[in-house]
Structure formats: structure tokens, C-alpha cells
Design a protein around this motif. Structure first.
Motif, PDB file in Angstrom:
ATOM      1  N   ASN A 186      25.629  18.668   4.424  1.00  0.00           N
ATOM      2  CA  ASN A 186      24.321  19.028   4.993  1.00  0.00           C
ATOM      3  C   ASN A 186      23.388  17.835   4.903  1.00  0.00           C
ATOM      4  OD1 ASN A 186      25.371  21.609   5.167  1.00  0.00           O
ATOM      5  ND2 ASN A 186      24.338  22.343   3.315  1.00  0.00           N
ATOM      6  N   GLU A 228      24.676  27.575  11.286  1.00  0.00           N
ATOM      7  CA  GLU A 228      23.931  28.703  10.717  1.00  0.00           C
ATOM      8  C   GLU A 228      24.593  29.191   9.422  1.00  0.00           C
ATOM      9  OE1 GLU A 228      21.804  31.781  13.213  1.00  0.00           O
ATOM     10  OE2 GLU A 228      23.361  33.033  12.323  1.00  0.00           O
ATOM     11  N   TRP A 288      23.801  26.868   6.643  1.00  0.00           N
ATOM     12  CA  TRP A 288      22.414  27.090   6.202  1.00  0.00           C
ATOM     13  C   TRP A 288      22.336  28.243   5.201  1.00  0.00           C
ATOM     14  CZ3 TRP A 288      17.518  25.212   6.348  1.00  0.00           C
ATOM     15  CH2 TRP A 288      16.449  26.104   6.172  1.00  0.00           C
ATOM     16  N   ARG A 321      17.477  24.869   0.935  1.00  0.00           N
ATOM     17  CA  ARG A 321      16.900  25.103   2.271  1.00  0.00           C
ATOM     18  C   ARG A 321      15.444  24.663   2.353  1.00  0.00           C
ATOM     19  NH1 ARG A 321      18.422  31.382   3.214  1.00  0.00           N
ATOM     20  NH2 ARG A 321      20.271  31.289   1.917  1.00  0.00           N
ATOM     21  N   PRO A 342      18.318  28.542  10.300  1.00  0.00           N
ATOM     22  CA  PRO A 342      18.142  27.098  10.075  1.00  0.00           C
ATOM     23  C   PRO A 342      16.915  26.532  10.793  1.00  0.00           C
ATOM     24  CG  PRO A 342      20.169  27.558  11.328  1.00  0.00           C
ATOM     25  CD  PRO A 342      19.654  28.848  10.825  1.00  0.00           C
ATOM     26  N   PHE A 355      17.341  20.858   9.784  1.00  0.00           N
ATOM     27  CA  PHE A 355      18.639  21.081   9.143  1.00  0.00           C
ATOM     28  C   PHE A 355      19.781  20.647  10.062  1.00  0.00           C
ATOM     29  CE2 PHE A 355      22.380  23.728   8.127  1.00  0.00           C
ATOM     30  CZ  PHE A 355      22.569  23.339   6.809  1.00  0.00           C
TER      31      PHE A 355
END
Lengths: 199, 199
Positions: free
Chosen positions: B58, B111, B114, B122, B152, B156
Motif C-alpha cells: 500500500n 478496495e 483498503w 487508513r 478508499p 490510497f
């Protein structure tokens, strides 16, 4: 005489706080190959060159990284301290010092680095060429016969890494500071400036 | 259905043996910037994509690494396991999946990534742009107001790293094995070959 780089004390403190860990002086160094693609591997930080802020790294002249650096001398070291959660990203340029270097001073520096290495480390340079297919043969036996007074062998290479930018991140305090050289270097002098940036 | 990559079990075993260490899934990833110079930073391995051998990472869309990867999609991960003294150098290509991706499947993957992140992770994507000068203002307060069911945010970004070569080194046994893809990929299938090389 230049004043010490402002990030150097941060790094020395991190090294000290993490010194109980064998891997505290293991760093990842990224280079760019002939094909334009990045390479990345772990090497050992062997201390600063004298009182300067340049790093010393020992390597085998027969590794791909030496070819990479001849082609593109720029590198970025990523140094993550697992105990204190600090990361130093250090961007700079590398000078390769092998046995054919024309500077007597640099050859002396290489010799000193050799004798500062353990006998076990030195004997690795007598082994087969790193990265080539493994073939068990008698040349690998040479490793046991190294005379402690013998100077650096041909494969021994000293890399001197000269930092130009340091990006410091502390994951505990969530602080990030970037240090850059504000003016072109003159006679080895660097003027560092620092700036707090978002983590 | 492709058989699992032969290095994957080695990596899963290393992850398991080092799992008591918080930093076991911290990896260093090298990319090449617009200026042709290498960059290197620590990121978190977020697991494999489904049953494949692709890694998930990420990141914030506003970081320099995303620009680097758009310019040159090749990367090398260096993963050193501090407990078992194993190094994996993993060369491959990165796919950037942001909120504007045209593939519904990839948007779904983003998604899922996330919602698999912690609320704390997050909320970082709501903060100020990473790498920009720090200015304390009220936008940094937004971090506390994230609704757990919100999907998200724009910043992100999911990176999917597809390995093409793995160089494994075990510093305890002094073994080194290199795994390469022997044939061009067809429909996601890879044929891996391995070779013992000198450490």
C-alpha cells in the motif's frame, strides 16, 4: 575544516541505540544497472572515512554491483533501525577503490580497510566468483590458507559512499527531516540545510 | 493453473520463522527516478495477491515512488530476515492501482486492500501530502474522523509487484540460489528454473 554534517549525530545515536543487534550495521544499497533497472542488496556499513561523513563499504570486485556503479555512480542507501524505528534514506555518489587505483592515498585507504576486516571476511575474497554457478572444486579450499600479514587481494574493493541528501524518518515520534547540500562542494566542504517535511 | 513459484515456500517459511519480529514484513524497495538515479525506501509487505506469487504494497499516491514507477515500472525488493539471516533480492515489475484504474477487478482489489488495513493506517491517507514541508494546520486533524465503512480515499494506492527473478542467500548455511522465469509468460503462467550460485 568543515563542521560535521547535521545528520551524522542522529545516525551515530541510532547506531549506538541499536548496537546490541548484529544487523544494526546492515544497510540496503540501491544502484542502477546497464539495463536501466534498479538493483538492491544488503551490505555492511564499515564506518566513516576518517572524520568525514563518507561511508565505507567492502565488496568483491567481481560482483555485479561494481559494474553497476562504474556505469552509474549514484546510489541510495536505506538504513532501517529495527529497535528505534528510525529510517535513513541516504542518496549519494560512490567512488570505487580497487587495487589499480592511481591515488596512493586511496590505495592506502583500501589497505587499511583490508586489515580492519576479520580474517574470515578477508578469506571470502579468495573464494570463487560471487554470482557464478556453484562448482565444488579445490579453489574453495584456498580460503583456509590466508596469511594474516598478506595485503589486499585483487578481488578486494573498497567503496566510498559520499552522501548528498539524507531523508530521516522517526516512526516513533512521526518526525521526518530532510537534509540537503545547499551549495556546490568546494574542497570537500559541504553546507547542509535541513527542513521538516510531512512523514 | 500454474504451480506455485519454487521460491515462495522458502519465503513463507522465512516469514513464519521471523514472525515474532515486528519488522519481519518490512522490505526495502528500489526504483529509478526521472533523473536516472536510484531511490530506496522501506515499505510493508501486505501479503500475496490471492494464490499468486505477486506482492501487495500500500502506498500514498502523492509519494515520489509512484511517479518513479510510472516512469520506470521495474523495481528490486531487498528483504533481509534478521532472525534467520536470509536475504531475498526480488526483481520484478510494478502495477499501480489507484482510484482511476479502468479495471473493475483491480478497483475491487484496491478496495479489499483498503478494508484489510487498520483504521490507523487508513487515516494516514487523510493527512498532508508526504514529503512536503510540514505546516501544522487543521487538515491534520481530519485523521481522527475516519468512518470505518468509508471506502478508499483518492490518495490510497495499491502497488502489485510481479517477481521475475529471485536471488536467495542464506548466511547461516552459505547457500545461494537464483530463480528465474525460463519462458515468456503466457496467460499468467510462469516456468521458474533455479540454479545454485556462489555466495
Amino acid at each position: 575544516m568543515a563542521s560535521p554534517a547535521p545528520w551524522k549525530q542522529l545516525l551515530l545515536t541510532a547506531l549506538d541505540s541499536n548496537s546490541h543487534l548484529k544487523h544494526a550495521n546492515f544497510i540496503q544499497i540501491a544502484t542502477v544497472g546497464f539495463n536501466g533497472k534498479p538493483s538492491n542488496r544488503t551490505v555492511v556499513f564499515r564506518g566513516f572515512s576518517g572524520n568525514s561523513d563518507k561511508f565505507q563499504i567492502n565488496t568483491d570486485l567481481r560482483t555485479n554491483k561494481v559494474e553497476d556503479i562504474k556505469h552509474c555512480p549514484f546510489a541510495e542507501v536505506c538504513w532501517y533501525f529495527t529497535e528505534t524505528w528510525e529510517q535513513f534514506r541516504i542518496n549519494g555518489k560512490i567512488d570505487i577503490i580497487d587495487g589499480l587505483n592511481s591515488s596512493p592515498l586511496k590505495l592506502q585507504q583500501r589497505e587499511t580497510a583490508w586489515f580492519e576486516s576479520s580474517l574470515k571476511s578477508r578469506s571470502q575474497y579468495l573464494g570463487n566468483a560471487p554470482g557464478f554457478p556453484s562448482i565444488y572444486d579445490e579453489t574453495s579450499m584456498k580460503q583456509t590458507n590466508l596469511n594474516p600479514s598478506t595485503g589486499p587481494v585483487d578481488a578486494f574493493c573498497l567503496l566510498v559512499f559520499d552522501p548528498e541528501k539524507v531523508d530521516y524518518l522517526n516512526l516513533k515520534s512521526n518526525n521526518r527531516v530532510v537534509f540537503t547540500v545547499s551549495k556546490p562542494q568546494s574542497e570537500g566542504c559541504k553546507n547542509w540545510i535541513s527542513k521538516n517535511i510531512n512523514p
